[in-house]
Scaffold this active site. Sequence first.
Site, mmCIF file in Angstrom:
data_model
loop_
_atom_site.group_PDB
_atom_site.id
_atom_site.type_symbol
_atom_site.label_atom_id
_atom_site.label_comp_id
_atom_site.label_asym_id
_atom_site.label_seq_id
_atom_site.Cartn_x
_atom_site.Cartn_y
_atom_site.Cartn_z
ATOM 1 N N HIS A 222 0.706 -1.415 -0.142
ATOM 2 C CA HIS A 222 0.206 0.063 0.030
ATOM 3 C C HIS A 222 0.887 1.393 0.143
ATOM 4 O O HIS A 222 0.297 2.496 -0.181
ATOM 5 C CB HIS A 222 -0.895 -0.007 1.219
ATOM 6 C CG HIS A 222 -0.428 0.460 2.574
ATOM 7 N ND1 HIS A 222 0.378 -0.303 3.264
ATOM 8 C CD2 HIS A 222 -0.115 1.763 2.937
ATOM 9 C CE1 HIS A 222 0.828 0.294 4.133
ATOM 10 N NE2 HIS A 222 0.485 1.478 4.262
HETATM 11 C C1 UD1 Z 1 -2.093 5.823 5.557
HETATM 12 C C2 UD1 Z 1 -0.788 6.237 6.348
HETATM 13 C C3 UD1 Z 1 0.013 5.285 6.246
HETATM 14 C C4 UD1 Z 1 -0.612 3.902 7.004
HETATM 15 C C5 UD1 Z 1 -1.902 3.568 6.114
HETATM 16 C C6 UD1 Z 1 -2.381 2.335 6.560
HETATM 17 C C7 UD1 Z 1 -0.443 8.598 5.962
HETATM 18 C C8 UD1 Z 1 0.604 9.560 5.452
HETATM 19 N N1 UD1 Z 1 -0.185 7.629 5.687
HETATM 20 O O1 UD1 Z 1 -1.922 5.512 4.061
HETATM 21 O O2 UD1 Z 1 1.277 5.466 7.182
HETATM 22 O O3 UD1 Z 1 0.287 2.821 6.804
HETATM 23 O O4 UD1 Z 1 -2.610 4.880 6.168
HETATM 24 O O5 UD1 Z 1 -3.529 2.106 5.802
HETATM 25 O O6 UD1 Z 1 -1.266 9.210 6.931
HETATM 26 N N2 UD1 Z 1 -9.150 5.401 0.644
HETATM 27 C C9 UD1 Z 1 -10.290 4.826 0.477
HETATM 28 N N3 UD1 Z 1 -10.997 4.478 1.653
HETATM 29 C C10 UD1 Z 1 -10.558 4.732 2.733
HETATM 30 C C11 UD1 Z 1 -9.120 5.384 2.964
HETATM 31 C C12 UD1 Z 1 -8.407 5.569 1.820
HETATM 32 O O7 UD1 Z 1 -10.547 4.780 -0.425
HETATM 33 O O8 UD1 Z 1 -11.376 4.369 3.742
HETATM 34 C C13 UD1 Z 1 -8.281 6.007 -0.344
HETATM 35 C C14 UD1 Z 1 -8.200 7.440 -0.641
HETATM 36 O O9 UD1 Z 1 -9.025 7.928 -1.714
HETATM 37 C C15 UD1 Z 1 -6.660 7.519 -0.972
HETATM 38 C C16 UD1 Z 1 -6.025 6.418 -0.611
HETATM 39 O O10 UD1 Z 1 -7.007 5.575 -0.032
HETATM 40 O O11 UD1 Z 1 -6.408 7.842 -2.386
HETATM 41 C C17 UD1 Z 1 -4.778 6.678 0.477
HETATM 42 O O12 UD1 Z 1 -5.420 6.956 1.768
HETATM 43 P P1 UD1 Z 1 -4.724 7.714 2.878
HETATM 44 O O13 UD1 Z 1 -5.418 7.908 3.994
HETATM 45 O O14 UD1 Z 1 -4.392 9.284 2.402
HETATM 46 O O15 UD1 Z 1 -3.436 7.121 2.856
HETATM 47 P P2 UD1 Z 1 -3.031 5.453 3.044
HETATM 48 O O16 UD1 Z 1 -2.356 5.096 1.861
HETATM 49 O O17 UD1 Z 1 -4.177 4.850 3.681
#
Ligand code: UD1
Length: 387
Positions: A222
């Site tokens: 991820h």
């Molecule tokens: C975040 C953390 C990371 C952690 C990870 C665990 C930061 C910088 N990173 O990364 O350290 O290891 O969480 O999962 O805070 N999305 C969905 N649904 C959700 C959540 C996210 O579709 O419920 C999608 C969002 O649209 C986005 C992507 O996932 O495009 C990333 O989400 P984001 O929370 O920004 O970062 P993670 O990659 O999850």
Amino acid sequence: MGFMIKILTIIGARPQFIKAASLSRAIRNKFSGKIKEVIVHTGQHYDDNMSRVFFEEMEIPKEDYNLEVGSSSHGKQTAAMISGIERLLLKEKPDCVVLYGDTNSTLAGAVAAVKIHIPVVHIEAGLRSFNKSMPEEINRIVCDHCSTLLFSPTKNGYINLVKEGFPEFNKTPYTSDNPKIYHCGDVMYDNAIYFSELAEKKSDILKQYELTSDNYILATIHRDNNTDNPERFASIFLTLNKISISNKLKIVLPLHPRTSKALQSNLKKEVYDAIRSNPNFILMPPASFLEMIVLEKNCMLVCTDSGGVQKESFFFKKPCIILRPETEWVELVECGTAILTDVDEKKIMNAFVQFRNKKNLSFPPIFGDGHASEFICHELVKNFSAD
Ligand code: UD1
């Protein structure tokens, strides 16, 4: 005296729900008359299978507030959190703010609290990858340097803090200028012990996907530098697929939403087609915590770029191939139970062969005794009770 301290816990992303479950359980079972916990969910993770399911399975009390920030750029997401958290801190006036790990929710909580002089408690302090191109590395460093109490799960984490100038023998009262560092074990290990048996009883994930013990590799991907870079992303999938085909092994890969999206937009068509035409390459929706434990306990080995999954592989005595150039959990590599391969096909293949042939790995108890949360609660009461 029946004096209660009030802590405000900030969580937002999947690994934080898991870590917070451990502390909430310790409060409920042993500190209910001493600690009142107010829970704030930033809304960073909002899909049910990334958030709600963890609250239910792990019996985390429902949050008192949800800021519903959702997804956006780092700046926008973090700014929305800071302003929402500040408002709640001014309203709730807690004795301290409790933060976990290294996400944008951690960073936002640290900045909001320290500026209005509310002590910050950082659980999972001191971890470093020494790679500032990772957003998490910036979040860790900033949070640690805003904190009053810093709880490191590992000896190396503690040493990192000492090297950054945190004194080892400060005297009370502790403040952000006179912080206290601890080496106290890992709250995630507390959970692994607590939920291990329950998971086997409650989850039928192995049956659902026709998995048997040791006949599959558990993989998770991820990190943004893996999902958002098409070359790296393709290398991981190509290599896993080769291992699967030449060894008749299943690859089980629960998909983070970021990875699901990247499969559509970033994976070369021929690689995508190759994994879809291999019936042993199993893509599944994000696993719940209990499902993940069962998958970890029964797999042949783990292949991951996640920090939490690296550790859980160790808790359940499974070897781990780390799809990153470096790790914060250096102990795992030092113990020989994990190998850093980055996304290099040759290195991944070699690590696979090495682990397949080597059965007598040793997993010493370096993550504490399963009671890290109780230790932390005890210190919170000691330090924040007005007497
Ligand atoms: C975040 C953390 C990371 C952690 C990870 C665990 C930061 C910088 N990173 O990364 O350290 O290891 O969480 O999962 O805070 N999305 C969905 N649904 C959700 C959540 C996210 O579709 O419920 C999608 C969002 O649209 C986005 C992507 O996932 O495009 C990333 O989400 P984001 O929370 O920004 O970062 P993670 O990659 O999850």
